[in-house]
Motif scaffolding. Sequence first.
Motif, PDB file in Angstrom:
ATOM      1  N   ALA A 211       9.665 -27.201 -30.001  1.00  0.00           N
ATOM      2  CA  ALA A 211       8.557 -27.124 -29.052  1.00  0.00           C
ATOM      3  C   ALA A 211       8.931 -26.246 -27.866  1.00  0.00           C
ATOM      4  O   ALA A 211      10.112 -25.986 -27.607  1.00  0.00           O
ATOM      5  N   LYS A 212       7.902 -25.825 -27.139  1.00  0.00           N
ATOM      6  CA  LYS A 212       8.053 -24.986 -25.945  1.00  0.00           C
ATOM      7  C   LYS A 212       7.261 -25.641 -24.821  1.00  0.00           C
ATOM      8  O   LYS A 212       6.082 -25.979 -24.991  1.00  0.00           O
ATOM      9  N   ILE A 213       7.915 -25.818 -23.675  1.00  0.00           N
ATOM     10  CA  ILE A 213       7.330 -26.587 -22.576  1.00  0.00           C
ATOM     11  C   ILE A 213       7.316 -25.737 -21.315  1.00  0.00           C
ATOM     12  O   ILE A 213       8.303 -25.061 -20.984  1.00  0.00           O
ATOM     13  N   ASN A 214       6.218 -25.789 -20.580  1.00  0.00           N
ATOM     14  CA  ASN A 214       6.133 -25.167 -19.257  1.00  0.00           C
ATOM     15  C   ASN A 214       6.725 -26.139 -18.245  1.00  0.00           C
ATOM     16  O   ASN A 214       6.205 -27.240 -18.048  1.00  0.00           O
ATOM     17  N   THR A 215       7.826 -25.752 -17.603  1.00  0.00           N
ATOM     18  CA  THR A 215       8.527 -26.678 -16.705  1.00  0.00           C
ATOM     19  C   THR A 215       7.836 -26.857 -15.364  1.00  0.00           C
ATOM     20  O   THR A 215       8.201 -27.752 -14.600  1.00  0.00           O
ATOM     21  N   THR A 216       6.841 -26.006 -15.056  1.00  0.00           N
ATOM     22  CA  THR A 216       6.170 -26.122 -13.756  1.00  0.00           C
ATOM     23  C   THR A 216       4.981 -27.076 -13.796  1.00  0.00           C
ATOM     24  O   THR A 216       4.630 -27.685 -12.785  1.00  0.00           O
ATOM     25  N   ASN A 217       4.352 -27.228 -14.987  1.00  0.00           N
ATOM     26  CA  ASN A 217       3.169 -28.090 -15.060  1.00  0.00           C
ATOM     27  C   ASN A 217       3.215 -29.094 -16.210  1.00  0.00           C
ATOM     28  O   ASN A 217       2.236 -29.797 -16.465  1.00  0.00           O
ATOM     29  N   ASN A 218       4.337 -29.158 -16.941  1.00  0.00           N
ATOM     30  CA  ASN A 218       4.543 -30.116 -18.041  1.00  0.00           C
ATOM     31  C   ASN A 218       3.713 -29.819 -19.288  1.00  0.00           C
ATOM     32  O   ASN A 218       3.685 -30.648 -20.214  1.00  0.00           O
ATOM     33  N   ASN A 219       3.040 -28.676 -19.340  1.00  0.00           N
ATOM     34  CA  ASN A 219       2.215 -28.379 -20.497  1.00  0.00           C
ATOM     35  C   ASN A 219       3.066 -27.987 -21.700  1.00  0.00           C
ATOM     36  O   ASN A 219       4.038 -27.234 -21.575  1.00  0.00           O
ATOM     37  N   VAL A 220       2.667 -28.496 -22.857  1.00  0.00           N
ATOM     38  CA  VAL A 220       3.283 -28.093 -24.111  1.00  0.00           C
ATOM     39  C   VAL A 220       2.532 -26.874 -24.629  1.00  0.00           C
ATOM     40  O   VAL A 220       1.305 -26.897 -24.770  1.00  0.00           O
ATOM     41  N   ASN A 221       3.255 -25.779 -24.874  1.00  0.00           N
ATOM     42  CA  ASN A 221       2.630 -24.533 -25.271  1.00  0.00           C
ATOM     43  C   ASN A 221       1.843 -24.704 -26.571  1.00  0.00           C
ATOM     44  O   ASN A 221       2.378 -25.176 -27.575  1.00  0.00           O
ATOM     45  N   GLY A 222       0.552 -24.294 -26.537  1.00  0.00           N
ATOM     46  CA  GLY A 222      -0.303 -24.496 -27.689  1.00  0.00           C
ATOM     47  C   GLY A 222      -0.082 -23.502 -28.803  1.00  0.00           C
ATOM     48  O   GLY A 222      -0.334 -23.802 -29.973  1.00  0.00           O
ATOM     49  N   ASN A 223       0.408 -22.310 -28.472  1.00  0.00           N
ATOM     50  CA  ASN A 223       0.613 -21.292 -29.499  1.00  0.00           C
ATOM     51  C   ASN A 223       1.923 -21.494 -30.258  1.00  0.00           C
ATOM     52  O   ASN A 223       2.034 -21.130 -31.429  1.00  0.00           O
ATOM     53  N   PHE A 224       2.911 -22.063 -29.587  1.00  0.00           N
ATOM     54  CA  PHE A 224       4.224 -22.286 -30.205  1.00  0.00           C
ATOM     55  C   PHE A 224       4.161 -23.615 -30.952  1.00  0.00           C
ATOM     56  O   PHE A 224       4.602 -24.660 -30.462  1.00  0.00           O
ATOM     57  N   LYS A 263      15.193 -16.958 -37.145  1.00  0.00           N
ATOM     58  CA  LYS A 263      14.931 -16.253 -35.884  1.00  0.00           C
ATOM     59  C   LYS A 263      13.451 -16.458 -35.586  1.00  0.00           C
ATOM     60  O   LYS A 263      12.583 -16.069 -36.375  1.00  0.00           O
ATOM     61  N   ILE A 264      13.163 -17.094 -34.452  1.00  0.00           N
ATOM     62  CA  ILE A 264      11.817 -17.559 -34.141  1.00  0.00           C
ATOM     63  C   ILE A 264      11.192 -16.679 -33.062  1.00  0.00           C
ATOM     64  O   ILE A 264      11.823 -16.363 -32.043  1.00  0.00           O
ATOM     65  N   ASP A 265       9.935 -16.297 -33.270  1.00  0.00           N
ATOM     66  CA  ASP A 265       9.154 -15.588 -32.264  1.00  0.00           C
ATOM     67  C   ASP A 265       8.776 -16.579 -31.161  1.00  0.00           C
ATOM     68  O   ASP A 265       8.147 -17.605 -31.441  1.00  0.00           O
ATOM     69  N   VAL A 266       9.163 -16.300 -29.914  1.00  0.00           N
ATOM     70  CA  VAL A 266       8.944 -17.269 -28.835  1.00  0.00           C
ATOM     71  C   VAL A 266       7.468 -17.392 -28.464  1.00  0.00           C
ATOM     72  O   VAL A 266       7.081 -18.344 -27.771  1.00  0.00           O
ATOM     73  N   SER A 267       6.633 -16.442 -28.902  1.00  0.00           N
ATOM     74  CA  SER A 267       5.206 -16.524 -28.590  1.00  0.00           C
ATOM     75  C   SER A 267       4.473 -17.438 -29.558  1.00  0.00           C
ATOM     76  O   SER A 267       3.594 -18.208 -29.159  1.00  0.00           O
ATOM     77  N   THR A 268       4.826 -17.354 -30.825  1.00  0.00           N
ATOM     78  CA  THR A 268       4.062 -18.084 -31.837  1.00  0.00           C
ATOM     79  C   THR A 268       4.820 -19.232 -32.486  1.00  0.00           C
ATOM     80  O   THR A 268       4.208 -20.099 -33.112  1.00  0.00           O
ATOM     81  N   GLY A 269       6.158 -19.226 -32.386  1.00  0.00           N
ATOM     82  CA  GLY A 269       6.942 -20.219 -33.102  1.00  0.00           C
ATOM     83  C   GLY A 269       7.131 -19.881 -34.562  1.00  0.00           C
ATOM     84  O   GLY A 269       7.689 -20.687 -35.320  1.00  0.00           O
ATOM     85  N   GLY A 270       6.691 -18.711 -34.972  1.00  0.00           N
ATOM     86  CA  GLY A 270       6.831 -18.307 -36.366  1.00  0.00           C
ATOM     87  C   GLY A 270       8.193 -17.696 -36.642  1.00  0.00           C
ATOM     88  O   GLY A 270       8.805 -17.062 -35.775  1.00  0.00           O
ATOM     89  N   ALA A 271       8.683 -17.895 -37.848  1.00  0.00           N
ATOM     90  CA  ALA A 271       9.940 -17.284 -38.252  1.00  0.00           C
ATOM     91  C   ALA A 271       9.716 -15.801 -38.510  1.00  0.00           C
ATOM     92  O   ALA A 271       8.779 -15.414 -39.211  1.00  0.00           O
ATOM     93  N   LYS A 272      10.591 -14.974 -37.958  1.00  0.00           N
ATOM     94  CA  LYS A 272      10.416 -13.536 -38.076  1.00  0.00           C
ATOM     95  C   LYS A 272      10.833 -13.048 -39.447  1.00  0.00           C
ATOM     96  O   LYS A 272      11.833 -13.493 -40.016  1.00  0.00           O
ATOM     97  N   SER A 273      10.039 -12.102 -39.933  1.00  0.00           N
ATOM     98  CA  SER A 273      10.335 -11.508 -41.230  1.00  0.00           C
ATOM     99  C   SER A 273      11.553 -10.599 -41.122  1.00  0.00           C
ATOM    100  O   SER A 273      11.866 -10.071 -40.055  1.00  0.00           O
ATOM    101  N   GLY A 274      12.237 -10.451 -42.229  1.00  0.00           N
ATOM    102  CA  GLY A 274      13.380  -9.545 -42.268  1.00  0.00           C
ATOM    103  C   GLY A 274      14.658 -10.133 -41.698  1.00  0.00           C
ATOM    104  O   GLY A 274      15.687  -9.444 -41.652  1.00  0.00           O
ATOM    105  N   TRP A 275      14.612 -11.386 -41.282  1.00  0.00           N
ATOM    106  CA  TRP A 275      15.835 -12.041 -40.767  1.00  0.00           C
ATOM    107  C   TRP A 275      15.979 -13.369 -41.498  1.00  0.00           C
ATOM    108  O   TRP A 275      15.353 -14.375 -41.138  1.00  0.00           O
TER     109      TRP A 275
END
Length: 813
Positions: A211-224, A263-275
């Motif tokens: 998971a990915k968390i915004n430390t300033t407002n406690n929001n859990v990132n919806g795209n990740f 290897k994970i894309d930090v924007s989407t949480g998807g595994a990157k191709s080619g790695w």
Amino acid sequence: MRLKVILLTIAVFTINLSPTISRAQSLNTATWEPDGNVSALAVDNSVIHMTGAFDYIGPRTGNGVIITSNGSTGLFPEVQGVVNAAVPDGSGGWYIAGTITRVGGLQRFNIAHVTGSGTVSTGFIPNVDGAINAMILRGNDLYIGGGFTTVNASTRMSLARINATTGALDAAFNVAVTGTINDMALNGSGDRLYIVGLFTQVGGVVRGNMAKINTTNNNVNGNFNRAADAEVLACALSGNNNNLYVGGRFSQIGNKNRASLAKIDVSTGGAKSGWNPGANASVHAVHLFGGRVYVGGSFSFIGGEWEYRVAALRTDNGKVIGGFHLTDISNGTIRSIDDDGSDLYVGGSSTLIGNEDRMGLAKVNTQGGVVSGWDPRANGNVNVVAVSGTTLFAGGNFVSVGGFERDQIGGLNIFPMGIGGTTIGMQFAGLTLLATGSELYVGNNGTIGAGTSLRTRAAQLSGGNFTISSLNLTISGTAVQAFAVDGTTLYLGGTFTSILGVSRNNLAAVDLSLPTPQLIDWDPDPNGAIRDIKVHNGIVYVAGGFSSIGGATRNGLAAIDADADASGWDPNVGGGSPNVLAISADGSDIYAAGVFSSVKGQSISNLVKLNNTDGTPAGSWNPAPDAIVQDIELAGSDLYVVGAFSSIAGSTQDFAAKLDAATAALSTWDPQPDAVVNAVEVSGTTVYLGGNFSTILGFPRVGLAAVTALPKQGRTFDGAEGPGASEGLQLQIAPNPIDRYGRLVFRLPQRAQATLELLDPLGQRVSLLFVGMAEAELDNLLTLDATQLPSGNYYLRLRADGRQLVRSLCIAH
């Protein structure tokens, strides 16, 4: 000469040392120890010889240590409890966390801060109710992740942010995690926190182990929001904050098939191709350094190559970097990796790293994967390695770093403390040891040594290294369990049938004076096992489980003359299946111990004092331990008794006791082992105990302990030893001997003006360490800086309310 003394606690924080210092003895915490049980001891020529079920002997460092560039351990308070995470504080100190209960004797709740001077921060005491597996320090914010439910009595589910100075909980950060966090990463601006582990929800939102968390407002990132199908164990964020490398036990992650590493894309949480390196087993550590991804785990194949437990991968395509290759790590798991700017440090449970013998820790060259000579050696799993400047911290579930492998037999130099004695190995734990100065005799029920030095059931070890001598007794039978030496005659006892090719049942004598040792024509022929032998005034006293010996009926005890005949000395031990295990002799008295219920028809159990003329028990001398006595040692007017008992001399006392040899009165000496003691040896004012215990005097201590043999009411000193009142005063030193820094604790029975002085051997004051009013029944803790003092023996004298108490202190640099 001026000493720096830091008063750490006076009234609030206590160390649970009261059981230790309320009795008339103290534990030498500098004594090294094995990693298993000790069955027999022998002390001679300043060496403690031991045998038992162990394969390592080393100093008790606790579960966390700092290690220098040469592999030696530095100043760090003893940690009790498993350490899973560590981060430097930026000032030479460390935050450590895991399932920790005490640090430097102070109670802690799974997390602690140790300063650069090696002291435990008394203002930082967060109360975390469960395991902490990961930490991140940013400024004065300390993020902690693990498997807890509360922090400082407030609900926090596996994730929290606390003040790094005070330990106070940050109420503004509250994101509940349903499950366990194993690792975390924070981006450069500090507003995005990545967590991995074994969890199903984060902040009330479904998230599968990442998971990915915004430390300033406690929001859990919806795209990740991509899941891993199994546990994620480790993560590392790239320097540009664009990629998150993760390792674990998964086979799918980020909507792609990935075996244990991705290897994970930090924007989407998807595994990157080619790695897609595709490890064939779990990945426990991920570390980014020098444009490479270093990974550690239990794999043997990764990136299409045979790479064992550690591999270096390219960041762009995940391929193995061929110039880095460890030829073999054939066992265990690598759990943590860090670097010092040029080399890698790896920690785990492996004992063979890069085809080099390494126990849990190794230093590896990043260019060729060559393992350096740095070899600290830990006796358990290393869960975390962390480097700060020139210092490395290692933590885990070990209790010793800096020791040596010793296979069921080993020796320790008493002063200075360190490994010594034999380096041989044994097939099974030894049953008996006898040290005679330049020789050590060892007996067991298997083989001793190896190759051309292989011996069966008994061996003589000689020389400075106590290596196996040329003496080969070629023993047939089950075991050798007892030795005695009288001049040039070696007596052996046990359960055997022949020695040197000659028939001998259970007891024999060998002439060592001849160029080729020969069996003596002396054959008492006992019909049962011999457990102990003592030669006293020309008579051979034997103990065991026999009922016939020397041509006469004798139960358990006998005295054998030069003609191999049993003398008239006949204690006639009885009761069930009596077995006498130990004998000690002094003047006209013979002491015997084991498991029995009668002696010469009298009701006497397990320990007896006998007249040496006819074996009659001594009057009313009957301490009656309530269970088996394994060993006894006579030291002057004192008889030390160890075994499995819980009551002796009419008092409740477990496993070890000191009796007045004349009256059988129980002294106040009570080392309080928590399990059976098998062996006891006394050397000077020190009592060595070997057994199955894990604590002595409330301190963790495995298998071996050195306890002072102090007079019944403690020690006093006033320019010379002499009588004086010390009742109620308590003074503890740890460690002792002191190398650089020591911990001193004193306690008074009532509020009083107190002084604590350091004295030289003549009783002259070296320094006044404390003067002032001390409260009643509270531990006063000081740290003694001995770095500017010469090595030698000293005394600490505590005075209060007309009383005084002295403890001896050794400084050994």
